[in-house]
Design a protein around this motif. Structure first.
Motif, PDB file in Angstrom:
ATOM      1  N   GLU A  88       0.741  -1.091  -0.189  1.00 31.65           N
ATOM      2  CA  GLU A  88      -0.021   0.144  -0.110  1.00 31.65           C
ATOM      3  C   GLU A  88       0.715   1.116   0.110  1.00 31.65           C
ATOM      4  N   VAL A  89       0.361   2.580  -0.685  1.00 34.02           N
ATOM      5  CA  VAL A  89       1.200   3.539  -0.818  1.00 34.02           C
ATOM      6  C   VAL A  89       1.557   4.141   0.651  1.00 34.02           C
ATOM      7  N   SER A  90       0.488   4.239   1.389  1.00 36.78           N
ATOM      8  CA  SER A  90       0.637   4.766   2.852  1.00 36.78           C
ATOM      9  C   SER A  90       1.708   4.044   3.795  1.00 36.78           C
ATOM     10  N   ASP A  91       1.603   2.651   3.587  1.00 36.56           N
ATOM     11  CA  ASP A  91       2.587   1.936   4.349  1.00 36.56           C
ATOM     12  C   ASP A  91       4.153   2.183   3.691  1.00 36.56           C
ATOM     13  N   ALA A  92       4.346   2.276   2.385  1.00 38.37           N
ATOM     14  CA  ALA A  92       5.240   2.398   1.885  1.00 38.37           C
ATOM     15  C   ALA A  92       5.752   3.863   2.161  1.00 38.37           C
ATOM     16  N   ILE A  93       5.179   4.947   2.180  1.00 45.56           N
ATOM     17  CA  ILE A  93       5.543   6.224   2.919  1.00 45.56           C
ATOM     18  C   ILE A  93       5.764   6.201   4.163  1.00 45.56           C
ATOM     19  N   ARG A  94       5.295   5.466   5.128  1.00 39.99           N
ATOM     20  CA  ARG A  94       5.502   5.302   6.451  1.00 39.99           C
ATOM     21  C   ARG A  94       6.999   4.782   6.773  1.00 39.99           C
ATOM     22  N   LYS A  95       7.188   3.705   5.946  1.00 38.53           N
ATOM     23  CA  LYS A  95       8.353   2.972   5.973  1.00 38.53           C
ATOM     24  C   LYS A  95       9.516   3.790   5.389  1.00 38.53           C
ATOM     25  N   GLY A  96       9.218   4.468   4.345  1.00 36.39           N
ATOM     26  CA  GLY A  96      10.362   5.368   3.923  1.00 36.39           C
ATOM     27  C   GLY A  96      10.719   6.470   4.958  1.00 36.39           C
ATOM     28  N   GLY A  97       9.648   7.042   5.517  1.00 42.79           N
ATOM     29  CA  GLY A  97      10.023   7.977   6.606  1.00 42.79           C
ATOM     30  C   GLY A  97      10.584   7.586   7.903  1.00 42.79           C
ATOM     31  N   GLU A  98      10.414   6.305   8.155  1.00 44.83           N
ATOM     32  CA  GLU A  98      11.140   5.686   9.171  1.00 44.83           C
ATOM     33  C   GLU A  98      12.576   5.516   8.753  1.00 44.83           C
ATOM     34  N   ALA A  99      12.882   5.132   7.689  1.00 47.78           N
ATOM     35  CA  ALA A  99      14.168   4.821   7.163  1.00 47.78           C
ATOM     36  C   ALA A  99      15.038   6.078   7.107  1.00 47.78           C
ATOM     37  N   ALA A 100      14.446   7.174   6.814  1.00 41.94           N
ATOM     38  CA  ALA A 100      15.042   8.424   6.595  1.00 41.94           C
ATOM     39  C   ALA A 100      15.290   9.038   7.805  1.00 41.94           C
ATOM     40  N   ARG A 101      14.528   8.871   9.156  1.00 44.44           N
ATOM     41  CA  ARG A 101      14.812   9.323  10.331  1.00 44.44           C
ATOM     42  C   ARG A 101      15.980   8.485  10.746  1.00 44.44           C
ATOM     43  N   ARG A 102      16.266   7.255  10.432  1.00 39.81           N
ATOM     44  CA  ARG A 102      17.572   6.517  10.661  1.00 39.81           C
ATOM     45  C   ARG A 102      19.028   6.930  10.262  1.00 39.81           C
ATOM     46  N   ASN A 103      18.715   7.667   8.911  1.00 41.03           N
ATOM     47  CA  ASN A 103      19.826   8.190   7.856  1.00 41.03           C
ATOM     48  C   ASN A 103      19.960   9.734   7.863  1.00 41.03           C
ATOM     49  N   LEU A 104      19.956  10.367   9.076  1.00 36.08           N
ATOM     50  CA  LEU A 104      20.142  11.849   9.021  1.00 36.08           C
ATOM     51  C   LEU A 104      21.488  12.102   8.955  1.00 36.08           C
ATOM     52  N   VAL A 105      21.682  13.213   8.243  1.00 36.05           N
ATOM     53  CA  VAL A 105      23.048  13.756   7.964  1.00 36.05           C
ATOM     54  C   VAL A 105      23.060  15.428   8.307  1.00 36.05           C
ATOM     55  N   ARG A 106      23.980  15.967   8.886  1.00 32.11           N
ATOM     56  CA  ARG A 106      23.879  17.373   9.278  1.00 32.11           C
ATOM     57  C   ARG A 106      24.384  18.163   7.951  1.00 32.11           C
ATOM     58  N   ILE A 107      23.837  19.423   7.569  1.00 31.40           N
ATOM     59  CA  ILE A 107      24.472  20.222   6.507  1.00 31.40           C
ATOM     60  C   ILE A 107      25.111  21.141   6.903  1.00 31.40           C
ATOM     61  N   PRO A 108      26.543  21.278   6.714  1.00 29.98           N
ATOM     62  CA  PRO A 108      27.331  22.321   6.938  1.00 29.98           C
ATOM     63  C   PRO A 108      26.985  23.638   6.400  1.00 29.98           C
ATOM     64  N   MET A 109      26.619  24.705   7.068  1.00 31.26           N
ATOM     65  CA  MET A 109      26.266  25.996   6.633  1.00 31.26           C
ATOM     66  C   MET A 109      26.961  27.193   6.873  1.00 31.26           C
ATOM     67  N   ASN A 110      26.915  28.215   6.012  1.00 29.58           N
ATOM     68  CA  ASN A 110      27.628  29.462   6.619  1.00 29.58           C
ATOM     69  C   ASN A 110      26.483  30.498   6.431  1.00 29.58           C
ATOM     70  N   GLY A 111      25.979  30.750   7.456  1.00 29.38           N
ATOM     71  CA  GLY A 111      24.643  31.768   7.765  1.00 29.38           C
ATOM     72  C   GLY A 111      23.542  30.902   7.200  1.00 29.38           C
ATOM     73  N   GLN A 112      22.986  31.364   6.271  1.00 32.26           N
ATOM     74  CA  GLN A 112      21.773  30.557   5.585  1.00 32.26           C
ATOM     75  C   GLN A 112      22.013  29.682   4.156  1.00 32.26           C
ATOM     76  N   THR A 113      23.271  29.959   3.987  1.00 37.42           N
ATOM     77  CA  THR A 113      23.710  29.279   2.575  1.00 37.42           C
ATOM     78  C   THR A 113      24.762  28.259   2.926  1.00 37.42           C
ATOM     79  N   LEU A 114      25.359  27.838   1.820  1.00 42.24           N
ATOM     80  CA  LEU A 114      26.208  26.593   1.830  1.00 42.24           C
ATOM     81  C   LEU A 114      27.695  27.137   1.944  1.00 42.24           C
ATOM     82  N   PRO A 115      28.816  26.512   2.412  1.00 44.73           N
ATOM     83  CA  PRO A 115      29.783  27.043   2.664  1.00 44.73           C
ATOM     84  C   PRO A 115      30.757  27.364   1.411  1.00 44.73           C
ATOM     85  N   HIS A 116      30.356  26.515   0.163  1.00 46.55           N
ATOM     86  CA  HIS A 116      31.536  26.582  -1.045  1.00 46.55           C
ATOM     87  C   HIS A 116      30.578  25.803  -1.829  1.00 46.55           C
TER      88      HIS A 116
END
Length: 172
Positions: A60-88
């Protein structure tokens, strides 16, 4: 009559916002017809520098979205930022997809399309110029964007890698 476990309790409110990048429908042909299953590519982020993606598959689509969201929460990364933009600026290739991320001056806004826009928006990047080159496959564009985020580094990280003291860096 069965007792409901969470009756009367508020639903769990997540600190992360969720965005569905792509939904893939797959069909398996069997004797009685076609059995459909779904895959969902989901990105989650706190709009404050943390973002992750996941792929969930279910019947089911809703189950797939829920599983994808759970997988995404396990694979978090931090974006290095320079103020509100990227460093380079950075350009990365993953499969056939190429992604170009370029810092922009304040007030420029988020100029990006498709998967790249969703990822940077949920990551909290406000000013950036981005271009998706090559293949438009959402999965590969997403992976290329995350590879680019992993390749970003702040000024202090670069100085530390080069072995320069902060006092030396401020004098130059």
């Amino acid at each position: 009559m069965g007792k409901r476990e969470n009756f009367g309790e508020p639903a769990v409110v997540s600190e992360f916002d969720e965005s569905v990048i792509a939904i893939n429908r797959s069909a398996k042909v069997v004797k009685g017809g076609k059995n459909f299953s779904f895959g969902a590519l989901v990105v989650v982020g706190d709009r404050n520098g943390r973002v992750g993606y996941g792929y969930g598959k279910a019947n089911e689509v809703s189950d797939a979205i829920r599983k994808g969201g759970e997988a995404a929460r396990r694979n978090l990364v931090r974006i290095p930022m320079n103020g509100q933009t990227l460093p380079h600026e950075i350009e990365v290739k993953f499969g056939g997809a190429r992604v170009l991320l370029r810092p922009a001056s304040a007030g420029t806004g988020l100029i990006a399309g498709g998967a790249v826009r969703s990822i940077l928006e949920l990551g909290g990047v406000k000013d950036v110029l981005a271009k998706s080159l090559g293949a438009a496959n959402a999965s590969n564009v997403t992976k290329a964007t995350f590879k680019a985020i992993a390749g970003l580094s702040t000024r202090s990280e670069v100085m530390a890698r080069r072995g320069l003291a902060k006092a030396e860096a401020e004098n130059n």
